[in-house]
Design a protein around this motif. Structure first.
Motif, PDB file in Angstrom:
ATOM      1  N   MET A  40      46.400  63.440  20.648  1.00  0.00           N
ATOM      2  CA  MET A  40      47.149  62.184  20.580  1.00  0.00           C
ATOM      3  C   MET A  40      46.215  61.008  20.307  1.00  0.00           C
ATOM      4  O   MET A  40      46.497  60.155  19.459  1.00  0.00           O
ATOM      5  CB  MET A  40      47.905  61.963  21.892  1.00  0.00           C
ATOM      6  CG  MET A  40      48.704  60.666  21.942  1.00  0.00           C
ATOM      7  SD  MET A  40      49.413  60.331  23.576  1.00  0.00           S
ATOM      8  CE  MET A  40      47.934  59.866  24.494  1.00  0.00           C
ATOM      9  N   LEU A 150      57.092  68.544  24.333  1.00  0.00           N
ATOM     10  CA  LEU A 150      55.683  68.287  24.081  1.00  0.00           C
ATOM     11  C   LEU A 150      55.276  68.801  22.701  1.00  0.00           C
ATOM     12  O   LEU A 150      54.551  68.122  21.955  1.00  0.00           O
ATOM     13  CB  LEU A 150      54.849  68.961  25.168  1.00  0.00           C
ATOM     14  CG  LEU A 150      53.355  68.657  25.234  1.00  0.00           C
ATOM     15  CD1 LEU A 150      53.103  67.166  25.294  1.00  0.00           C
ATOM     16  CD2 LEU A 150      52.725  69.351  26.436  1.00  0.00           C
ATOM     17  N   SER A 153      56.658  66.416  20.053  1.00  0.00           N
ATOM     18  CA  SER A 153      55.953  65.139  19.980  1.00  0.00           C
ATOM     19  C   SER A 153      54.632  65.279  19.213  1.00  0.00           C
ATOM     20  O   SER A 153      54.292  64.414  18.388  1.00  0.00           O
ATOM     21  CB  SER A 153      55.700  64.583  21.380  1.00  0.00           C
ATOM     22  OG  SER A 153      54.830  65.414  22.108  1.00  0.00           O
ATOM     23  N   VAL A 154      53.883  66.353  19.456  1.00  0.00           N
ATOM     24  CA  VAL A 154      52.621  66.557  18.727  1.00  0.00           C
ATOM     25  C   VAL A 154      52.902  66.832  17.253  1.00  0.00           C
ATOM     26  O   VAL A 154      52.156  66.381  16.368  1.00  0.00           O
ATOM     27  CB  VAL A 154      51.808  67.698  19.366  1.00  0.00           C
ATOM     28  CG1 VAL A 154      50.561  68.004  18.536  1.00  0.00           C
ATOM     29  CG2 VAL A 154      51.404  67.336  20.790  1.00  0.00           C
ATOM     30  N   LEU A 190      55.440  62.410  24.509  1.00  0.00           N
ATOM     31  CA  LEU A 190      54.364  63.292  24.964  1.00  0.00           C
ATOM     32  C   LEU A 190      53.982  63.041  26.420  1.00  0.00           C
ATOM     33  O   LEU A 190      53.807  63.985  27.199  1.00  0.00           O
ATOM     34  CB  LEU A 190      53.155  63.104  24.043  1.00  0.00           C
ATOM     35  CG  LEU A 190      51.934  63.987  24.273  1.00  0.00           C
ATOM     36  CD1 LEU A 190      51.293  64.365  22.934  1.00  0.00           C
ATOM     37  CD2 LEU A 190      50.896  63.302  25.144  1.00  0.00           C
TER      38      LEU A 190
END
Length: 529
Positions: A40, A150, A153-154, A190
């Motif tokens: 991130m 998660l 989001s990545v 995230l």
């Protein structure tokens, strides 16, 4: 002793299973969460140095001569003299940096001519996206698979990073703004997902150390990422390679995460029953909304809680510090110390190293004091946050006195600021993970929504005071940090807590702990993909 107790039928809570062990499955999960933080930050946090590489600083300064009607002898004339001195005086090796300060702009050879205001908007775009999507993200995390959210989001971060060079080249400032906006949405999905995974995997007496470990992805990105970004900026590959390299890290994480991690311990592979029993007796049970009772958010109790508002205020201060340390340290070094891009990358890495070392040592110490009943959970979070914020306040006051003739002093003081900020992981952040485990998604999202006010405020604050980037201009910014950080430490000392609050679901319903996390034989299959 533990074996005999187990044979005699003593309860399994007498068992122990070390967190820092090569076979600790929860350590493996935390290390992958750390890598997620690293990815991130690689794709979002280096925007300050990236914009310095993308934009022509001299041309940006000269923009005011064409867009602002000022009389001769004021800012317009100053910017003209800057351009002259940039091309002439900077080549004069006999001139001291103090003579050139405020007259010379350090330029990294960028091609875009985006105003300081637009650069601030681009930095703030991620914070705006996070602000607008924070509560929906928490709602999703509390009701759906944190593991899948998660991953999503990545994936969004990776795609946005790949598209950033194309959007910036063909659509200009608006394209870069759009890419950063989507990155902000991804980041705000995230963070509550990470926190949700921690509440499912980590007992309360290990949370300070676990939080210090998985948030170390920030510092690892700062240490190695700043050097990488600076080298790519100075190389023939150009600034676009900064964003492509970040996306490669994202792809590698997605593969590892999908292959090795599940939502909770009882759904995972490669975990020993001893560790399952230990976690069963040290982690508060997670309640799903599909049970006999609906897990309604206790809005009234939450919003009238002093602990809640203490966390929200410290979230604002913490996000202001994140923006300063992870985005604007390279800009500070460029403006005030007038460093070249590769030296900037090296200098910018050092404060992140101090943050990493301090927070790991402090987190280990706080967990040990808590396990040995020397300090209560509330005492540890209050001590950590108060020490962090007061230390930052004092150091920022002295940081206002540095200039280009004192680079070592500037580096040391910024490293001290970053080190003190590391203590807040065992303070504010541990408190956030502890006070309402049944509502961690909602609480984290509210903290993110309110905290992003601090992140959005920081670029606007810096753009307001910063025209040329002199030490005096930065000194005015740092003075605001002096008072803001001190107030955060005082408020946490008065109203902070590290205990589960009475308005949390598990406290309101007095839920009993399960004897083990191992599911019945018929339920042992891995979770659906």
């Amino acid at each position: 002793m533990d074996t005999k107790d187990a044979e005699d039928g003593f309860p399994p809570e007498k068992q122990s299973h070390p967190f820092l062990h090569i076979r600790s499955r929860r350590l493996h999960v935390v290390l992958l969460l750390m890598y997620a933080f690293f990815c991130m930050c690689q794709m979002t946090a280096h925007i300050g140095l990236s914009l310095s590489c993308m934009c022509n600083s001299t041309a940006v300064a000269m923009m005011s001569t064409n867009t602002t009607k000022l009389i001769e002898g004021t800012e317009s004339a100053l910017l003209k003299s800057i351009f002259s001195n940039t091309t002439n005086d900077i080549e004069n090796k006999n001139e001291s940096c103090s003579t050139l300060e405020g007259k010379v702009i350090k330029d990294y050879g960028g091609t875009f001519v985006w105003s300081v205001s637009w650069q601030g908007y681009i930095v703030s775009a991620a914070f705006l996206g996070g602000f607008l999507f924070s509560y929906p993200a928490g709602f999703l995390v509390d009701r759906f698979s944190a593991r899948h959210i998660l991953s999503a989001s990545v994936l969004m971060l990776t795609i946005s990073s790949i598209l950033m060079p194309f959007l910036a080249t063909y659509f200009g400032e608006e394209g870069a703004f759009a890419s950063r906006f989507v990155m902000g949405i991804s980041e705000t999905m995230l963070i509550p997902s990470l926190n949700s995974m921690v509440t499912k995997w980590i007992p309360v007496n290990e949370k300070s150390l676990a939080a210090s470990v998985f948030t170390s992805g920030n510092q690892l990105s700062g240490m190695f990422g700043n050097v990488l970004v600076a080298e790519l900026c100075a190389s023939s590959l150009g600034w676009s390679s900064i964003f492509y390299s970040g996306s490669l890290f994202g792809v590698s994480w997605l593969i590892l995460w999908h292959m090795t991690v599940r939502n909770s311990p009882h759904n995972t592979r490669w975990i020993h029953k001893r560790e399952l029993d230990y976690l069963a007796n040290h982690i508060p049970p997670k309640h799903n909304s599909g049970g006999s009772r609906k897990k309604a958010t206790p809005w009234r109790d939450m919003l009238t809680s002093k602990v809640f508002w203490c966390l929200m205020y410290n979230s604002i201060i913490g996000n202001m510090m994140i923006a300063l340390i992870f985005v604007y340290i390279p800009v500070f070094f460029k403006d005030v110390l007038m460093l070249d891009v590769q030296s900037n990358g090296f200098y910018s890495a050092i404060p992140h190293l101090s943050n990493l070392v301090v927070k790991l040592i402090w987190g280990f110490l706080m967990d040990k004091l808590r396990r040995n009943n020397i300090l209560s959970p509330t005492s540890t979070v209050k001590l950590s946050q108060f020490s962090s914020m007061i230390g930052i306040s004092i150091t920022c006051f002295f940081l206002r006195k540095v200039n280009c003739s004192t680079p070592i002093e500037a580096l040391v003081l910024l490293s001290v600021v970053s080190g003190f900020f590391g203590l807040s992981i065992s303070g504010f952040y541990t408190s956030l993970l502890s006070v309402a485990p049944s509502h961690i998604g909602t609480l984290t999202s509210l903290g993110t929504v309110i905290g992003f006010i601090g992140r959005m405020f920081t670029p606007l604050l810096i753009s307001h005071y910063k025209t040329v980037g002199t030490a005096e201009e930065w000194g005015q910014v740092l003075l605001i940090y002096v008072f803001a950080s001190a107030s955060g430490g005082i408020i946490m000392a008065l109203f902070g807590s590290g205990e589960v609050q009475d308005w949390d679901y598990s406290k309101r319903h007095n839920s009993a702990r399960p004897n083990a996390l191992v599911a019945p034989e018929s339920d042992k299959s891995l979770e659906d993909f």
